[in-house]
Design a protein around this motif. Structure first.
Motif, PDB file in Angstrom:
ATOM      1  N   UNK A 120      20.825  63.854  44.532  1.00 33.68           N
ATOM      2  CA  UNK A 120      21.906  64.422  45.329  1.00 33.68           C
ATOM      3  C   UNK A 120      21.530  65.847  45.716  1.00 33.68           C
ATOM      4  N   UNK A 121      21.398  66.089  47.022  1.00 38.99           N
ATOM      5  CA  UNK A 121      21.009  67.420  47.498  1.00 38.99           C
ATOM      6  C   UNK A 121      22.192  68.368  47.544  1.00 38.99           C
ATOM      7  N   UNK A 122      23.358  67.870  47.964  1.00 41.66           N
ATOM      8  CA  UNK A 122      24.522  68.733  48.042  1.00 41.66           C
ATOM      9  C   UNK A 122      25.653  68.091  48.815  1.00 41.66           C
ATOM     10  N   UNK A 123      26.796  68.754  48.758  1.00 44.93           N
ATOM     11  CA  UNK A 123      28.016  68.278  49.419  1.00 44.93           C
ATOM     12  C   UNK A 123      28.500  69.368  50.373  1.00 44.93           C
ATOM     13  N   UNK A 124      28.726  69.000  51.615  1.00 41.12           N
ATOM     14  CA  UNK A 124      29.258  69.914  52.629  1.00 41.12           C
ATOM     15  C   UNK A 124      30.495  69.276  53.239  1.00 41.12           C
ATOM     16  N   UNK A 125      31.218  70.051  54.019  1.00 43.49           N
ATOM     17  CA  UNK A 125      32.377  69.539  54.755  1.00 43.49           C
ATOM     18  C   UNK A 125      32.040  69.460  56.235  1.00 43.49           C
ATOM     19  N   UNK A 126      32.355  68.335  56.839  1.00 42.03           N
ATOM     20  CA  UNK A 126      32.152  68.184  58.275  1.00 42.03           C
ATOM     21  C   UNK A 126      33.314  68.813  59.039  1.00 42.03           C
ATOM     22  N   UNK A 127      33.001  69.388  60.178  1.00 40.94           N
ATOM     23  CA  UNK A 127      34.019  69.891  61.100  1.00 40.94           C
ATOM     24  C   UNK A 127      34.204  68.828  62.171  1.00 40.94           C
ATOM     25  N   UNK A 128      35.353  68.164  62.133  1.00 42.82           N
ATOM     26  CA  UNK A 128      35.652  67.063  63.042  1.00 42.82           C
ATOM     27  C   UNK A 128      36.772  67.482  63.977  1.00 42.82           C
ATOM     28  N   UNK A 129      36.569  67.313  65.280  1.00 41.80           N
ATOM     29  CA  UNK A 129      37.608  67.606  66.264  1.00 41.80           C
ATOM     30  C   UNK A 129      37.957  66.328  67.018  1.00 41.80           C
ATOM     31  N   UNK A 130      39.151  66.322  67.595  1.00 46.42           N
ATOM     32  CA  UNK A 130      39.635  65.164  68.357  1.00 46.42           C
ATOM     33  C   UNK A 130      39.617  63.889  67.508  1.00 46.42           C
ATOM     34  N   UNK A 131      39.768  64.051  66.192  1.00 46.52           N
ATOM     35  CA  UNK A 131      39.876  62.898  65.314  1.00 46.52           C
ATOM     36  C   UNK A 131      38.577  62.344  64.800  1.00 46.52           C
ATOM     37  N   UNK A 132      37.512  62.377  65.626  1.00 45.92           N
ATOM     38  CA  UNK A 132      36.265  61.740  65.166  1.00 45.92           C
ATOM     39  C   UNK A 132      35.000  62.352  65.754  1.00 45.92           C
ATOM     40  N   UNK A 133      35.115  63.496  66.454  1.00 44.08           N
ATOM     41  CA  UNK A 133      33.932  64.095  67.087  1.00 44.08           C
ATOM     42  C   UNK A 133      33.362  65.182  66.183  1.00 44.08           C
ATOM     43  N   UNK A 134      32.152  64.958  65.695  1.00 45.68           N
ATOM     44  CA  UNK A 134      31.487  65.882  64.778  1.00 45.68           C
ATOM     45  C   UNK A 134      30.888  67.052  65.547  1.00 45.68           C
ATOM     46  N   UNK A 135      31.179  68.300  65.099  1.00 52.77           N
ATOM     47  CA  UNK A 135      30.600  69.463  65.774  1.00 52.77           C
ATOM     48  C   UNK A 135      29.894  70.405  64.797  1.00 52.77           C
ATOM     49  N   UNK A 136      29.882  70.098  63.508  1.00 55.97           N
ATOM     50  CA  UNK A 136      29.190  70.973  62.574  1.00 55.97           C
ATOM     51  C   UNK A 136      29.634  70.746  61.146  1.00 55.97           C
ATOM     52  N   UNK A 137      29.064  71.542  60.238  1.00 56.72           N
ATOM     53  CA  UNK A 137      29.346  71.396  58.812  1.00 56.72           C
ATOM     54  C   UNK A 137      29.469  72.771  58.174  1.00 56.72           C
ATOM     55  N   UNK A 138      30.027  72.788  56.959  1.00 57.83           N
ATOM     56  CA  UNK A 138      30.123  74.047  56.220  1.00 57.83           C
ATOM     57  C   UNK A 138      29.887  73.791  54.736  1.00 57.83           C
ATOM     58  N   UNK A 139      29.357  74.829  54.080  1.00 56.35           N
ATOM     59  CA  UNK A 139      29.031  74.769  52.654  1.00 56.35           C
ATOM     60  C   UNK A 139      29.400  76.110  52.028  1.00 56.35           C
ATOM     61  N   UNK A 140      29.941  76.114  50.802  1.00 56.65           N
ATOM     62  CA  UNK A 140      30.209  74.966  49.932  1.00 56.65           C
ATOM     63  C   UNK A 140      31.462  74.206  50.349  1.00 56.65           C
ATOM     64  N   UNK A 141      31.572  72.985  49.856  1.00 57.38           N
ATOM     65  CA  UNK A 141      32.708  72.127  50.182  1.00 57.38           C
ATOM     66  C   UNK A 141      33.993  72.667  49.559  1.00 57.38           C
ATOM     67  N   UNK A 142      35.108  72.354  50.214  1.00 56.26           N
ATOM     68  CA  UNK A 142      36.427  72.699  49.673  1.00 56.26           C
ATOM     69  C   UNK A 142      36.945  71.644  48.706  1.00 56.26           C
ATOM     70  N   UNK A 143      36.196  70.574  48.495  1.00 54.18           N
ATOM     71  CA  UNK A 143      36.605  69.542  47.536  1.00 54.18           C
ATOM     72  C   UNK A 143      36.673  70.145  46.133  1.00 54.18           C
TER      73      UNK A 143
END
Length: 480
Positions: free
Chosen positions: A261-284
């Protein structure tokens, strides 16, 4: 030997027989990953002379990278005909996103590329091809002594099928309830009664989709009919679950038991399902991240048992009650791969293998190398986010942001506290391009020591990109 050919739009590469080469075939945005592959081969082969040639589809005004070859049959045809805005003194060049299947087929059939391979193999006994994604249209590995550094392409295609994933992982990870449809006719019959049962929405995806393409959250039968036109495609229909967190887990599988396992990030999703980027560390939460790792290891073992070797990712959602649901496998490298390499490099003990080295060992030896260690916490306080500036409406570029090849250095400086925050703008196409919808104009990567400074960097970077484009209403408007 200079590389020239009618099928190559641009090349700044000159072959030198004193170097040991490998090829990279993929988008320009993943060019820096090859530096890790280069370092892997130098260690593994005991050489100091490894270089790579990057074959990319990206048509840019200029390239701040070494050893680049550009192959893009659609842009090539546009340059030949030059039919756009013929009344202008300097007509804009076209930039469009090329489907990976078209690009890989063009590279595989390129006389220039095949001649280059033959020339390289006169001076070295093997040629590796590094891929961002293993696809069946890549056939260079049918040439004797050419090997792919990545997962088996036929296994990857099988496990990238979202309908297949939903069927085989029912008892492995928490799945969202749904249905398989083998045609558009069955899709329409299946979704008809679901809008009353699932008032939050019905999520429809074709068997193969990525980044929001070929999928949609629908709220009426008419939306389904309008959005999905392929009569023969397979579809997956699932209940849409409202949520605020879209974690993604990056991993590597070496065999049916060993999953890294390399790591966990959060995806930035707009319009319900359009991926535009990620952020780390995760808010989980810590417990949610423990479960995300557990589920991804289980998926990785399924892949490993099937013969898949290499990097993959799993996407999830966490609903508003904190419950985790599996969404999909990405049987390929994914958008967080490069940034996780930079993060791991600054976080793990010195000498620890990076992700491309783990993939190399997984592909060639079905194991992980010595000194393999996973990241345990973010003790260097590295925070980052990415933003893919993707065009949704045709635009004309009127400015240029020089390509920045120093993202790796930015991570190092943040980790060593030489900088508090910084952002880089990467792979900007350049000025006077007519950019088609769906094309990546540029990418912003913001790195800092806290989340707020990261967000500020993304905002500033996006603002700079927006200053380089203008609306395009018609051909006549451009000619005036």
């Amino acid at each position: 030997m200079e590389i020239q050919g009618d099928d190559v739009l641009f090349s700044n590469f000159t072959y030198n027989p004193n170097f040991y080469y490998f090829l990279y075939v993929g988008d320009l945005k993943n060019y820096p990953l090859n530096n890790f592959v280069k370092e892997t081969l130098e260690r593994r082969l005991g050489r100091r002379d490894v270089q790579f040639i990057a074959i990319v589809p990206d048509v840019c005004i200029q390239y701040n990278y070494a050893n680049v070859m550009v192959i893009n049959p659609i842009a090539h045809e546009d340059m030949i005909t030059n039919h756009h805005f013929s009344g202008m003194k300097t007509p804009p060049r076209m930039s469009c996103r090329l489907k990976s299947s078209i690009f890989m087929n063009a590279v595989s059939s390129s006389p220039t590329v095949r001649a280059l391979i033959n020339h390289i193999l006169e001076n070295q006994n093997q040629l590796y091809v590094n891929l961002y994604e293993s696809v069946v249209e890549m056939t260079l590995d049918t040439i004797s002594r050419v090997s792919i550094l990545g997962p088996d392409k036929h296994i990857a295609k099988k496990y990238n099928n979202k309908v297949f994933q939903h069927e085989i992982l029912q008892d492995v990870v928490p799945m969202i309830e749904g249905f398989r449809c083998t045609s558009r006719e069955q899709l329409l019959a299946t979704t008809q009664p679901l809008f009353a049962q699932w008032p939050e929405g019905v999520f429809v995806s074709a068997a193969y989709s990525a980044g929001g393409a070929n999928s949609s959250i629908t709220h009426s039968q008419q939306e389904v009919a309008d959005r999905f036109q392929d009569e023969e495609s397979e579809y997956l229909v699932t209940r849409y679950i409202p949520h605020d967190l879209d974690p993604t887990v990056l991993a590597v599988v070496a065999n049916e038991n060993d999953v890294y396992i390399a790591g966990i990030a959060d995806q930035n999703i707009v319009d319900g399902n359009r991926f535009i980027g990620s952020s780390f560390p995760s808010l989980a939460s810590d417990e949610q991240m423990r479960l995300l790792r557990k589920y991804t290891v289980k998926v990785g073992r399924v892949l490993g048992k099937a013969g898949y070797r290499g990097i993959f990712g799993c996407d999830y959602l966490i609903d508003r009650d904190g419950k985790i649901f599996f969404l999909e496998i990405n049987a390929r490298k994914q958008g967080t791969t490069l940034e996780f390499c930079f993060t791991l490099e600054q976080t793990l003990p010195e000498g620890s293998p990076m992700l491309p080295e783990l993939e190399y060992y997984a592909v060639t030896e079905n194991r992980f190398p010595p000194q393999t260690v996973e990241m345990n916490g973010n003790h260097r306080s590295i925070h980052w986010a990415t933003h893919n500036y993707k065009i949704t409406k045709q635009k004309l570029t009127t400015g240029y942001i020089p390509q920045n090849p120093y993202e790796r250095e930015t991570f190092r400086k943040i980790a060593k506290k030489e900088l508090i925050k910084d952002f880089v703008i990467l792979e900007h196409l350049g000025t006077n391009f007519l950019v088609s919808p769906g094309t990546f104009l540029a990418r912003v990567v913001s790195v800092a020591r806290n989340r707020d400074d990261v967000a500020e960097g993304i905002c500033q970077g996006v603002g700079f990109i927006q200053q380089t484009i203008t609306e395009v209403e018609s051909d006549n408007a451009l000619q005036q």
